[in-house]
Design a protein around this motif. Structure first.
Motif, short mmCIF file in Angstrom:
data_model
loop_
_atom_site.label_atom_id
_atom_site.label_comp_id
_atom_site.label_asym_id
_atom_site.label_seq_id
_atom_site.Cartn_x
_atom_site.Cartn_y
_atom_site.Cartn_z
N ARG A 122 124.85 96.76 37.95
CA ARG A 122 124.88 97.01 39.40
C ARG A 122 124.85 98.51 39.69
O ARG A 122 125.38 99.31 38.94
N ILE A 123 124.22 98.85 40.81
CA ILE A 123 124.22 100.24 41.27
C ILE A 123 125.57 100.53 41.92
O ILE A 123 126.01 99.80 42.81
N GLN A 124 126.23 101.58 41.43
CA GLN A 124 127.58 101.88 41.88
C GLN A 124 127.66 103.30 42.44
O GLN A 124 126.89 104.18 42.04
N PRO A 125 128.60 103.55 43.35
CA PRO A 125 128.78 104.92 43.86
C PRO A 125 129.23 105.85 42.75
O PRO A 125 129.85 105.43 41.78
N LEU A 126 128.89 107.11 42.89
CA LEU A 126 129.33 108.09 41.91
C LEU A 126 130.81 108.39 42.09
O LEU A 126 131.30 108.47 43.22
N ILE A 127 131.52 108.57 40.96
CA ILE A 127 132.88 109.05 41.05
C ILE A 127 132.83 110.53 41.44
O ILE A 127 131.79 111.20 41.23
N PRO A 128 133.89 111.10 41.99
CA PRO A 128 133.83 112.49 42.48
C PRO A 128 133.33 113.50 41.45
O PRO A 128 132.56 114.41 41.79
N ALA A 129 133.73 113.36 40.18
CA ALA A 129 133.33 114.34 39.17
C ALA A 129 131.82 114.35 38.93
O ALA A 129 131.27 115.34 38.44
N LEU A 130 131.15 113.24 39.25
CA LEU A 130 129.71 113.15 39.00
C LEU A 130 128.87 113.61 40.18
O LEU A 130 127.64 113.69 40.07
N LYS A 131 129.50 113.89 41.29
CA LYS A 131 128.75 114.31 42.49
C LYS A 131 128.43 115.80 42.38
O LYS A 131 129.06 116.66 42.99
N SER A 132 127.42 116.08 41.58
CA SER A 132 127.03 117.46 41.32
C SER A 132 125.55 117.49 40.98
O SER A 132 125.00 116.55 40.39
#
Length: 280
Positions: A122-132
């Motif tokens: 499934r397509i999942q939201p990025l965790i905060p550390a990956l939002k870069s």
């Protein structure tokens, strides 16, 4: 059709390509080898389309990120980069039998992604550390390196098979393989290529870590094993360039290096750390 469905189909296309390559080698049929190449190209094109479609789907869901954030997506991209590097190698060196040793690896990566019940597609939201913005650069660099090492691993296996040559009359399976000297040199080139990208991946990962967690290096299991892998291939290159190692010894070091790559990729997912998200 969803990206997951398309990529599941591509798994079987890659599997068919691997089967045809192996059949072409075993039965010494050049026509089968050409068919295997076209099947691999179809699989590669479908793989690329699946990645693009999954990226579009993420935006439709309001998530909007590159499909490189979890184990499923990384396996799909790993298969894509392996297929790309292999096809370029085949077209450059005009030896299709190499595919008998590389395309099974591509198929296994896609099969694990698509068929394993333990992997969430499934397509999942990025965790905060990956939002870069470093996500794409870091992951692409690492997986180009991993893919080059995978191709080097296949070439090393081919070299060891070629070592079984006894000087008997021609016409056997071994005659279809590239010469040992060519395999040795191509393995070295692939390791050099992969080493450059692994180094870039480690550096970009360190910069990303500093922006996300305020430190460049924290001895996280993934970081530690990435460094171990880097040292294994550094030893291989040093042994070849400075010590004059060739042939079988380089092939064995290449196989050891790829084992380190696989543990860096999969093994550390079972250890606690900042990269444990890679297991979902």
């Amino acid at each position: 059709m969803t990206s997951s469905n398309l990529l599941s189909i591509i798994t079987f296309v890659y599997g068919l390509s691997a089967f045809i390559y192996l059949s072409a080698w075993i039965f010494k049929k050049p026509d089968l080898a050409r068919l295997a190449t076209w099947t691999a190209i179809i699989g590669f094109a479908g793989n690329a389309a699946g990645i693009i479609l999954r990226w579009i789907e993420s935006y439709r869901l309001g998530i909007g990120h590159a499909p490189l954030s979890n184990l499923y997506e990384s396996l799909v991209f790993f298969a894509f980069t392996m297929a790309l590097i292999y096809l370029v190698t085949e077209f450059r060196y005009q030896n299709r039998i190499i595919g008998a040793f590389i395309m099974p690896l591509v198929f296994l990566a896609m099969a694990y992604a698509s068929l394993s019940p333990n992997i969430n597609d499934r397509i999942q939201p990025l965790i905060p550390a990956l939002k870069s913005n470093w996500l794409i650069v870091h992951v692409i660099a690492c997986f180009i390196g991993y893919a080059a090492f995978a191709v080097a691993f296949g070439l090393s296996l081919m070299y060891l098979v070629r070592q079984r040559e006894t000087g008997a009359a021609g016409g056997g399976w071994l005659d279809l393989l590239p010469k040992k000297q060519a395999l040795d040199e191509l393995t070295h080139q692939m390791v050099m290529f992969g080493f450059i990208f692994l180094t870039a991946g480690i550096i970009t990962g360190a910069v990303w870590a500093n922006s996300a967690w305020g430190r460049y290096w924290g001895w996280d299991p993934k970081e530690t094993w990435s460094l171990i892998t880097w040292f294994v291939y550094a030893v291989l290159l040093h042994a070849r360039l400075m010590r004059g190692w060739y042939g079988k010894r380089i092939a064995y070091l290449s196989i050891i290096g790829f084992a380190a790559v696989m543990f860096t990729y999969f093994g550390v997912n079972y250890l606690p750390g900042l990269h444990s998200y890679g297991s979902v």
